[in-house]
Structures are given as C-alpha cells and as structure tokens.
Design an enzyme around this catalytic site. Structure first.
Site, PDB file in Angstrom:
ATOM      1  N   HIS A  15      17.418  31.003  40.086  1.00  0.00           N
ATOM      2  CA  HIS A  15      18.067  29.698  40.014  1.00  0.00           C
ATOM      3  C   HIS A  15      19.495  29.835  39.504  1.00  0.00           C
ATOM      4  O   HIS A  15      19.933  30.885  39.044  1.00  0.00           O
ATOM      5  CB  HIS A  15      17.257  28.696  39.184  1.00  0.00           C
ATOM      6  CG  HIS A  15      17.335  28.882  37.700  1.00  0.00           C
ATOM      7  ND1 HIS A  15      16.891  27.938  36.808  1.00  0.00           N
ATOM      8  CD2 HIS A  15      17.817  29.904  36.954  1.00  0.00           C
ATOM      9  CE1 HIS A  15      17.091  28.368  35.580  1.00  0.00           C
ATOM     10  NE2 HIS A  15      17.639  29.551  35.646  1.00  0.00           N
ATOM     11  N   CYS A  34      22.981  30.954  32.597  1.00  0.00           N
ATOM     12  CA  CYS A  34      22.204  30.329  33.665  1.00  0.00           C
ATOM     13  C   CYS A  34      23.097  29.687  34.719  1.00  0.00           C
ATOM     14  O   CYS A  34      22.621  29.184  35.726  1.00  0.00           O
ATOM     15  CB  CYS A  34      21.229  29.293  33.085  1.00  0.00           C
ATOM     16  SG  CYS A  34      19.658  30.041  32.564  1.00  0.00           S
ATOM     17  N   HIS A  40      20.175  34.134  39.164  1.00  0.00           N
ATOM     18  CA  HIS A  40      19.441  35.106  38.348  1.00  0.00           C
ATOM     19  C   HIS A  40      17.999  34.646  38.348  1.00  0.00           C
ATOM     20  O   HIS A  40      17.702  33.508  38.730  1.00  0.00           O
ATOM     21  CB  HIS A  40      19.992  35.147  36.915  1.00  0.00           C
ATOM     22  CG  HIS A  40      19.823  33.850  36.211  1.00  0.00           C
ATOM     23  ND1 HIS A  40      20.687  32.804  36.392  1.00  0.00           N
ATOM     24  CD2 HIS A  40      18.843  33.391  35.402  1.00  0.00           C
ATOM     25  CE1 HIS A  40      20.262  31.764  35.701  1.00  0.00           C
ATOM     26  NE2 HIS A  40      19.127  32.090  35.092  1.00  0.00           N
ATOM     27  N   HIS A  42      13.903  34.247  36.755  1.00  0.00           N
ATOM     28  CA  HIS A  42      13.013  34.108  35.609  1.00  0.00           C
ATOM     29  C   HIS A  42      11.582  34.380  36.066  1.00  0.00           C
ATOM     30  O   HIS A  42      11.224  34.107  37.209  1.00  0.00           O
ATOM     31  CB  HIS A  42      13.060  32.703  35.013  1.00  0.00           C
ATOM     32  CG  HIS A  42      14.339  32.393  34.315  1.00  0.00           C
ATOM     33  ND1 HIS A  42      14.651  32.875  33.067  1.00  0.00           N
ATOM     34  CD2 HIS A  42      15.409  31.648  34.707  1.00  0.00           C
ATOM     35  CE1 HIS A  42      15.846  32.427  32.709  1.00  0.00           C
ATOM     36  NE2 HIS A  42      16.339  31.681  33.688  1.00  0.00           N
ATOM     37  N   ASP A  80       7.203  30.752  44.385  1.00  0.00           N
ATOM     38  CA  ASP A  80       7.233  32.179  44.035  1.00  0.00           C
ATOM     39  C   ASP A  80       8.150  32.950  44.977  1.00  0.00           C
ATOM     40  O   ASP A  80       8.084  32.796  46.199  1.00  0.00           O
ATOM     41  CB  ASP A  80       5.815  32.761  44.087  1.00  0.00           C
ATOM     42  CG  ASP A  80       5.750  34.180  43.534  1.00  0.00           C
ATOM     43  OD1 ASP A  80       6.476  34.470  42.554  1.00  0.00           O
ATOM     44  OD2 ASP A  80       4.987  34.989  44.079  1.00  0.00           O
ATOM     45  N   HIS A  81       9.015  33.790  44.381  1.00  0.00           N
ATOM     46  CA  HIS A  81       9.980  34.593  45.132  1.00  0.00           C
ATOM     47  C   HIS A  81      10.901  33.732  45.987  1.00  0.00           C
ATOM     48  O   HIS A  81      11.277  34.111  47.108  1.00  0.00           O
ATOM     49  CB  HIS A  81       9.279  35.675  45.966  1.00  0.00           C
ATOM     50  CG  HIS A  81       8.772  36.792  45.123  1.00  0.00           C
ATOM     51  ND1 HIS A  81       7.663  36.662  44.315  1.00  0.00           N
ATOM     52  CD2 HIS A  81       9.230  38.046  44.910  1.00  0.00           C
ATOM     53  CE1 HIS A  81       7.454  37.789  43.654  1.00  0.00           C
ATOM     54  NE2 HIS A  81       8.397  38.643  43.989  1.00  0.00           N
ATOM     55  N   GLU A 125       9.890  29.440  30.527  1.00  0.00           N
ATOM     56  CA  GLU A 125      10.975  30.057  31.304  1.00  0.00           C
ATOM     57  C   GLU A 125      11.231  31.466  30.778  1.00  0.00           C
ATOM     58  O   GLU A 125      11.558  32.385  31.523  1.00  0.00           O
ATOM     59  CB  GLU A 125      12.247  29.217  31.213  1.00  0.00           C
ATOM     60  CG  GLU A 125      13.333  29.696  32.156  1.00  0.00           C
ATOM     61  CD  GLU A 125      14.487  28.724  32.219  1.00  0.00           C
ATOM     62  OE1 GLU A 125      14.604  28.000  33.221  1.00  0.00           O
ATOM     63  OE2 GLU A 125      15.262  28.670  31.246  1.00  0.00           O
TER      64      GLU A 125
HETATM   65 NI    NI Z   1      18.117  30.655  33.960  1.00  0.00          NI
END
Ligand code: NI
Length: 135
Positions: A15, A34, A40, A42, A80-81, A125
């Site tokens: 995200h 972020c 990047h 999580h 996911d992914h 997170e």
């Molecule tokens: Ni983040």
C-alpha cells in the site's frame, strides 16, 4: 451468556498512504514511510471474532470450517498479494490505513454472516500496531 469464537488469518499486501489533496511535503509529514511513492508491504494478521449462542445440537457457536471458507473467499482472495491502492476497487478512492482496511473487511463479512452473530474485526498491520472495528 454469549460465547465468542475467533478465527485468525493472514494476508500480505502492498500500500501507499497519501491524501491526493495534500502537497508531497504534507503527505510525507503525516504518513512518513507509509507514503513511499513506490509502495511497501505489510504482513497483515486478521482476527475475526463472532459472538453468539452455543447451538444446542452442534455445540458450536459457528462452524469454523464455514467461517474459514468465508474469510478465504471474501478477504484473502481479494487482498492477498495485491497492491491495495492499484489492484482493489475498495481502496481506489479510500486511503488503505489499517483503520480503513478493518472497516472494509467488516463491511464485506457483515453481509455474509447472519445478524444473530456479533462481528468484530481485529487487524494487525505490524506486531505492535493493530486496530479493532467496531470499537
Ligand atoms: Ni504501511
């Protein structure tokens, strides 16, 4: 007395947090790492809590196999992914903070689970940052 059951799941997503109405400096100041323009990832840990009565015949509050299937089909396969900003309709115009992700997950699951069950979403997170919805 009601009983709560919990199911844990996990998904990995990328995200970027930013507000398109703000300057780059303000986005950097508020969202820090972020806000990385190249995104990047999580490793999100999800805990779905259902509260209800124990069924007299099964002894279950909710069939965990069914709950697992719902989480897999509705949440894991969706996020996911994925790059939440680019690959999902849910976050096309919504900042993918942990708060917003938890609320989106709640809204998706709420319509799949009978209203006799109270639903609560916990989303980690990072191991130290997590949110609960509804609070
Ligand atoms: Ni983040």
């Amino acid at each position: 007395m009601k009983t709560a059951v919990f199911r844990k799941a996990n998904f990995n997503s990328a995200h970027r947090l930013y507000n398109r109405n703000w300057t780059d400096d303000k986005n950097d100041g508020v969202f820090g790492l972020c806000n990385n323009p190249n995104f990047h990832g999580h490793n999100y840990d999800l805990i779905v809590k259902l509260t209800g009565d124990i069924d007299a015949e099964t002894g279950y509050v909710f069939d965990m196999k069914i709950l697992n299937d719902i989480i897999k089909e509705e949440i894991i396969e969706r996020f996911d992914h994925k790059n939440l900003n680019l690959d999902t309709v849910e976050f096309k115009d919504l900042n993918p903070t942990a708060e917003n992700i938890a609320k989106v997950i709640y809204d998706i699951l709420r319509v799949k689970i009978a209203y006799a069950f109270e639903l609560e979403i916990t989303l980690y997170e990072t191991p130290r940052n997590y949110v609960v919805y509804p609070a």
